[in-house]
Design a protein around this motif. Structure first.
Motif, short mmCIF file in Angstrom:
data_model
loop_
_atom_site.label_atom_id
_atom_site.label_comp_id
_atom_site.label_asym_id
_atom_site.label_seq_id
_atom_site.Cartn_x
_atom_site.Cartn_y
_atom_site.Cartn_z
N GLY A 12 -3.34 3.50 3.04
CA GLY A 12 -4.71 3.33 3.51
C GLY A 12 -5.03 1.85 3.48
N VAL A 13 -4.94 1.19 4.63
CA VAL A 13 -5.13 -0.26 4.65
C VAL A 13 -6.42 -0.59 5.39
N GLY A 14 -7.49 0.09 4.98
CA GLY A 14 -8.82 -0.21 5.52
C GLY A 14 -9.45 -1.30 4.66
N ASN A 15 -10.78 -1.25 4.54
CA ASN A 15 -11.49 -2.30 3.77
C ASN A 15 -10.99 -2.37 2.33
N VAL A 16 -10.94 -1.21 1.67
CA VAL A 16 -10.57 -1.20 0.25
C VAL A 16 -9.08 -1.49 0.07
N GLY A 17 -8.24 -0.85 0.89
CA GLY A 17 -6.80 -1.03 0.74
C GLY A 17 -6.37 -2.46 1.00
N ALA A 18 -6.89 -3.05 2.08
CA ALA A 18 -6.50 -4.42 2.42
C ALA A 18 -7.02 -5.40 1.36
N THR A 19 -8.24 -5.19 0.90
CA THR A 19 -8.80 -6.12 -0.10
C THR A 19 -8.04 -6.00 -1.42
N THR A 20 -7.67 -4.77 -1.77
CA THR A 20 -6.90 -4.57 -2.99
C THR A 20 -5.53 -5.25 -2.87
N ALA A 21 -4.89 -5.06 -1.72
CA ALA A 21 -3.58 -5.68 -1.52
C ALA A 21 -3.70 -7.20 -1.68
N TYR A 22 -4.73 -7.77 -1.08
CA TYR A 22 -4.86 -9.23 -1.13
C TYR A 22 -5.19 -9.71 -2.55
N SER A 23 -5.96 -8.89 -3.26
CA SER A 23 -6.28 -9.25 -4.64
C SER A 23 -5.01 -9.24 -5.50
N ILE A 24 -4.17 -8.25 -5.29
CA ILE A 24 -2.90 -8.16 -6.04
C ILE A 24 -2.00 -9.35 -5.69
#
Ligand code: NAD
Length: 317
Positions: A12-24
């Motif tokens: 799930g690379v929507g708002n939450v998924g993409a932001t989480t990925a970038y934070s990691i």
């Protein structure tokens, strides 16, 4: 877990998924991040965009768009996939019906890869989805965790911190129970700098003004909607919370966060998934912390559990 080869898959690379990925990625928490989405173009584009940012970051992380086969050797699979949230709805429980089908296909596909790591669920309704993922995956309870009220606890701490002009990290206050309307604050254990929050509210009446415990809880419950109703999603707070939980797993930190876990007798609650303070290490939810609650708080927590349990038959049929 091998720090050199650690891998996180995000479904799930929507708002939450993409932001989480970038934070990691910006925190350099693992060696590899794989992005999976039913919208393959979106996953590809996000992965490419993030990969190019690596040039300026501290760790040479491999970021790719992938498929479920890539979950086989992932340490953590974070699930943030969902159907679009109806704009007029301010109730996470209304997301249950569409979420069931999505979660079924995702978890079956992840497990078919041979995945043997830890699930971290963010998709709403997160407590019920965590129950469902545990049931579908058959993984041990300590390896299926929901982000739960970690973000709500941060929201409460930020509200208290800003009221008294303090770093919110000096506030120790757990929001527990459902990530939703029946959540509650464990006020009897909440402190600021070692002083009971209840005393801080009274002793600083000039700054506290008419902000009661009830107002603080209500603002905490509404905080997500305050954001959602203005910009159509929330992403930074939840991404930071999810990243913090993932970090405690990847770095074997043994930090305590209020996450959704399976309770089996703790707090007088049996076979229910809701948030309580939990020690998170490389094995997942290592140990549930049973904080002392007042009779009133315990009753509220048990009521929140019963509310969530009432949805389980829909998932058991
Ligand atoms: P979004 O619509 O931006 O993203 C959802 C993504 O999931 C989309 O990219 C979509 O293509 C993908 N998707 C849908 N079905 C899929 C499937 N079967 N397989 C793979 N991917 C699929 O939504 P968002 O704003 O990122 O929110 C995602 C979820 O996170 C929602 O359930 C939301 O309620 C939840 N959320 C939870 C918290 C929390 O505290 N637990 C906070 C914020 C958001």
């Amino acid at each position: 877990m091998d720090f050199k080869h650690s891998k996180v898959a995000i479904v799930g690379v929507g708002n939450v998924g993409a932001t989480t990925a970038y934070s990691i990625i910006t925190q350099g928490l693992c060696a590899e991040v794989v992005l999976i989405d039913v919208n393959k173009e979106k996953a590809y584009a996000e992965a490419m965009d993030m990969q190019q940012s690596i040039h300026f970051l501290n760790r040479n992380i491999k970021v790719t768009a992938g498929d479920y086969a890539d979950c086989k050797d992932a340490d953590i699979v974070i699930i943030t996939a969902s159907a679009p949230m109806p704009k007029e709805s301010n109730d996470r429980l209304k997301m249950l019906a569409p979420s069931i089908n999505i979660m079924t296909s995702i978890v079956n596909s992840v497990m078919a890869s041979g995945f043997d790591g830890i699930f971290l669920i963010v998709s709403n309704p997160v407590d019920i989805m965590t129950y469902y993922v545990r049931k579908l995956s058959g993984l041990p309870a300590h390896r299926v965790i929901g982000s739960g009220t970690t973000v709500d606890s941060a929201r409460l701490s930020c509200a208290l911190g800003s009221m008294y002009d303090l770093d919110s990290k000096s506030v120790q206050a757990f929001v527990i129970g459902e990530h939703g309307d029946s959540e509650m604050v464990a006020w009897s254990s909440a402190t600021i700098g070692g002083k009971m929050v209840e005393d801080v509210l009274v002793d600083n009446a000039d700054r506290t003004k008419d902000v009661t415990k009830e107002v603080l809880l209500s603002k905490t419950i509404q905080a997500g909607w305050e954001i959602f109703n203005r910009k159509g999603n929330t992403c930074y707070g939840i991404a930071a919370a999810t990243t913090a939980i993932a970090k405690s797993i990847l770095f074997n930190e043994n930090r305590i966060y209020p996450v959704t876990v399976e309770l089996n007798g703790e707090y007088g609650i049996d076979h229910a998934f809701l948030s309580v303070p939990t020690i998170i290490d490389a094995t997942g939810a290592k140990e549930i912390v049973e904080i002392k609650l007042t009779a009133e708080e315990l009753a509220a927590l048990q009521k929140s559990a019963a509310l969530l349990q009432a949805f389980y038959p829909q998932l058991d049929s």
